[in-house]
Scaffold this active site. Structure first.
Site, mmCIF file in Angstrom:
data_model
loop_
_atom_site.group_PDB
_atom_site.id
_atom_site.type_symbol
_atom_site.label_atom_id
_atom_site.label_comp_id
_atom_site.label_asym_id
_atom_site.label_seq_id
_atom_site.Cartn_x
_atom_site.Cartn_y
_atom_site.Cartn_z
ATOM 1 N N GLU A 61 27.231 35.540 34.526
ATOM 2 C CA GLU A 61 27.603 35.181 33.182
ATOM 3 C C GLU A 61 26.918 33.949 32.907
ATOM 4 O OE1 GLU A 61 31.899 35.526 32.691
ATOM 5 O OE2 GLU A 61 31.546 37.776 31.802
ATOM 6 N N GLU A 80 31.322 44.687 33.612
ATOM 7 C CA GLU A 80 32.638 44.479 33.104
ATOM 8 C C GLU A 80 33.159 45.351 32.029
ATOM 9 O OE1 GLU A 80 33.719 40.370 33.420
ATOM 10 O OE2 GLU A 80 32.796 40.109 35.282
#
Length: 833
Positions: free
Chosen positions: A182, A251
């Site tokens: 991320e 995710e």
């Protein structure tokens, strides 16, 4: 502790998928992951090995496979494996090799997200705190000191996987690997060094030559051949910026985490299924749930700050490993359906038909066969699609799947063919079937101060200024003692101004402060969630001459996310003042202690004595205090019979840490109640989900029950130790098991109804069964006498009683003829385990 070259080894008898102990070729194209030249649908779920135990892993992974997954994903947790620089631990629930081999043994693929920054609501985002204390280091950027440390650890993990032949190219289960995590969300904050760092990460990964693709989630500018992926509640509309790589969702948040002071978050089965179906409708082919099993933040691993010990995440497998029904069952049906459509979804021609109001039909055609998705993304309104001279009613915020583009076989909003289970907690009992009675002993936590040098021990840190707690503890403990002294002259008029009172004022940046003057506790204060910086003030009295001031600063997890999050300061950073206040609250600083000589000691004195492991005989059963801070409690108990998960109900306690047989089961804080407002009495699955939607548990402890894995227990004589930090009573504590209290299921004609108890429990009774058009809900089903197969109860009892699980085909052949007419017939059952 062990070196990187030594990891636990054990054998398995089960062969892995199509791996015949030879290499598997894994490549990508614009549609999918290719395994040995065939495009594949990957439906994965996250299970974090440190959030469970090795004894749980096989069951968790097997239940994932039974639920329709074909892959398991995990992060690698750097600060768990290397808490101190170059001191490595891969034992117990940190045995990464054993975890990956268990995935292989069950017959699933693995996705390894090395990071090694992980976020994950894990303290300090998975980075070791000692990194912060390395000279001239700048974390997660183009800094040579950090890159050297990151490369050392990452290389060690890759070598470990290679040595055990766990990459797919070697015949192992690992088909994808991730570097960094991320970073695209924060890259802007590091300027040009940010992108230079990402390019370095990409080159590092490629240099390992592991023979599988590498991914970088949330990194749309990922350097080739790195593959960017999506994270979030919905990724159907996300477009991969590189046209030659597949659409990967790393995710899909199955729920949300819980914080101290927060309610229980829930994401409905209907909405989660809707998100999954939309992703595959929109040409997604690699999908991973975050989380499929959340588990438990043992020890001090929870980050945040203020993330609870429970990391249940409302995942399809609950914190203890039970099936979270109906979510697990509803998704299972979807998973197997999608996998049955693999060829069409990965090779088929695609045609989209758009309809008003954000509605769409997608048709996949392959080798003369078709499959259709009918999506109604409207928040409130149902919609009837007119398709090829047939009409199909699709509820709002749902997707219908028609395997042959003619008959609906699944709708995300219709939880029709999944079991529903209400979990209950059953108290442990003694031989007389009475609630187990604890016999508690206790000891005080010694208050450390400078004039008690015999108790201070070694490993003291001296400073003439107040230090960031990360520097003082190196991240090895929640608790830090700060000790100094001050000379008080009672004859000095400055100290005894008429009408004024003396106060100790302590400014902290989190999270808890306890203050002692001359060994006496004068007060404590904890931060509220998200408001961690505060000033503690308490009226005190000093004696003439030297006075000893001892402070404890306690952290409740370190930040795990954000740009430069590693630079946030923690603990008592000052100022620390002695002040005078008059009745009008006018403040006058008379002594700034910030530049005093401070002595620091990490950890509790009781830990030095081994109290957390139940050691020493100097525990007292007399005059046990109640609602007093800084008290150690100890008791013993027998393990509950059976194999149901075990929890401890900590109601009545304040805040502290618990150990069972020396195993740290995490921070407890049942006195911290969730806020009163914000709970949904009726949760509407329709409309976009957010973490503030569908909450429960308002006004109750954020976490009351704490998981004790069965592997931590022995049959008898289990030692439970509590360090009570804030003040509470252990009198109400109970050891309990988690089991199914109410079990229901219903399935429509043409489907198969499945009933199952957990563990070794058996179905003991069928309280209700009706095939036809029964009405009502679980616990309140009713027979429609005008449309009911009379043998329903007999048939279900014969098929199910005495079994751990049973299945029945729902049709008239099984239950007998129905002499009535209805659009749909269904079977409803309520059972007892």
């Amino acid at each position: 502790m062990e070196t990187l070259s030594r990891v636990s080894l054990f054998s398995f008898a089960v062969l892995f998928l199509s791996c015949h102990c030879s290499g598997i070729q894994v490549t990508v194209d614009n549609r999918a992951l290719n395994i040995d030249g065939e495009r594949r649908i990957i439906i994965s779920g996250a299970i974090h090995y440190p959030r469970s135990t090795p004894e749980m892993w096989h069951s968790l992974i097997k239940k994932s496979k039974d639920g329709g997954l074909n892959a398991i994903e995990t992060y690698v947790f750097w600060n768990a494996h290397e808490r101190e620089r170059r001191q490595y631990d891969f034992s117990g629930n940190l045995d990464l090799v054993r975890f990956i081999k268990t995935i292989k043994a069950v017959g699933l693929y693995a996705i390894l997200r090395i990071g090694p920054y992980v976020c994950a609501e894990w303290t300090y985002g998975g980075l070791p705190v000692w990194l912060h204390n390395e000279p001239n280091i700048h974390l997660r950027t183009n800094d040579p000191v950090y890159k050297q440390e990151m490369e050392t650890f990452t290389t060690s993990i890759v070598k470990m996987m290679k040595n055990e032949k766990l990459f797919a190219s070697q015949g192992g289960p690992i088909i994808l690997a991730q570097i960094e995590n991320e970073y695209g969300n924060v890259e802007w904050a590091y300027g040009s060094d940010g992108y230079d760092y990402i390019k370095w990460c990409a080159n590092l990964a490629q240099g390992y030559k592991v023979g599988i693709p590498w991914i970088m989630c949330q990194q749309d500018n990922a350097p080739p051949p790195m593959i960017s992926t999506c994270n979030g509640y919905y990724c159907d509309q996300w477009k991969n910026p590189k046209s030659n790589t597949p659409k990967i969702w790393t995710e899909n948040w199955s729920g949300w985490f819980k914080n101290w002071g927060g309610q229980n978050p829930h994401r409905t089965a209907e909405d989660l299924a809707f998100a999954v179906a939309r992703f595959f409708q929109q040409q997604g082919t690699v999908h991973n749930y975050y989380m499929y099993h959340g588990g438990t933040n043992f020890g001090s691993t929870a980050g945040g700050p203020y993330i609870t010990t429970s990391y249940d995440y409302d995942a399809p497998l609950d914190e203890y490993g039970n099936l979270n029904q109906p979510k697990w069952g509803h998704l299972k049906e979807l998973h197997f359906l999608l996998r049955s459509m693999e060829k069409a979804l990965t090779y088929g021609a695609i045609r989209n038909l758009d309809f008003p109001g954000n509605r769409q039909i997608t048709i996949y055609s392959y080798e003369g066969k078709r499959s259709c998705f009918f999506a109604n993304s409207h928040n409130t309104d149902d919609y009837t699609f007119d398709f090829e001279n047939n009409k199909y009613l699709v509820p709002a915020w749902s997707v219908s799947i028609l395997h042959d583009c003619y008959k609906e076989v699944y709708n995300t909003a219709k939880v029709n063919n999944a079991q529903t289970a209400t979990m209950i907690k059953v108290p442990n009992t003694d031989d007389d079937d009475e609630p187990y009675t604890f016999h508690w002993t206790w000891r005080p936590e010694n208050v450390l101060q400078l004039n008690k040098k015999d108790a201070l021990g070694n490993n003291l840190l001296h400073s003439n200024e107040l230090l960031d707690q990360k520097i003082a503890t190196n991240g090895t403990n929640d608790y830090l003692w700060l000790m100094t002294s001050v000379v008080y002259d009672e004859k000095n008029p400055l100290w005894n101004a008429p009408g004024k009172s003396l106060y100790l004022s302590v400014h902290t940046k989190g999270h808890v402060v306890h203050a002692f003057v001359n060994g006496k506790h004068v007060g404590s204060r904890a931060a509220e969630y998200s408001h961690y910086e505060f000033t503690f003030k308490k009226k005190i009295k000093l004696v003439h001459g030297t006075n000893y001031i001892s402070l404890i600063s306690a952290t409740v997890g370190l930040a795990n996310y954000g740009d430069h999050y590693d630079n946030a300061k923690y603990g008592i950073t000052g100022p620390v003042n002695l002040i005078l206040k008059d009745r009008f609250d006018t403040v006058e600083v008379i002594h700034d202690l910030s530049k005093n000589h401070w002595v620091y000691k990490t950890g509790l004195h009781g830990e030095d004595l081994g109290l957390n492991e139940g050691k020493t005989t100097a525990w007292s059963a007399m005059d046990r205090p109640s609602n007093k801070p800084f008290v150690w409690y100890k008791t013993t108990f027998s393990a509950p019979i059976g194999d149901d998960p075990v929890v401890i109900d900590m109601i009545g306690l304040g805040k502290g840490v618990a150990w069972v047989n020396g195993n740290n089961i995490g921070r407890y804080w049942p006195s911290y109640l969730a806020t009163e407002d914000g709970c949904d009495f009726q949760c509407d699955y329709r409309g976009a989900y957010g973490s503030g939607k569908c909450k429960t548990n308002c006004g109750k402890p954020s976490q009351r029950w704490y998981h004790v894995p069965r592997s931590f227990l022995k049959a008898d004589g289990n030692v439970l130790v509590l360090f009570e930090e804030m003040g509470g009573t252990p009198d109400l504590i109970q050891v309990e098991t988690v089991t199914i209290g109410k079990l229901c299921a219903h399935a429509y004609e043409g489907h198969t109804l499945e009933l199952s108890c957990q563990g070794d429990n058996f179905i003991t009774d069928i309280k209700f069964a009706s095939f036809g058009t029964p009405t009502g809900v679980c616990g309140d089903f009713h027979i429609n006498q005008k449309c009911h197969a009379q043998d329903s109860l007999h048939v279900v009892r014969k098929a199910c009683i005495g079994k751990q699980m049973c299945s029945l085909k729902v049709d008239e052949k099984t239950f007998g003829p129905l002499r009535c007419h209805a659009d749909e017939y269904r079977l409803a059952v309520q059972a007892t385990c």
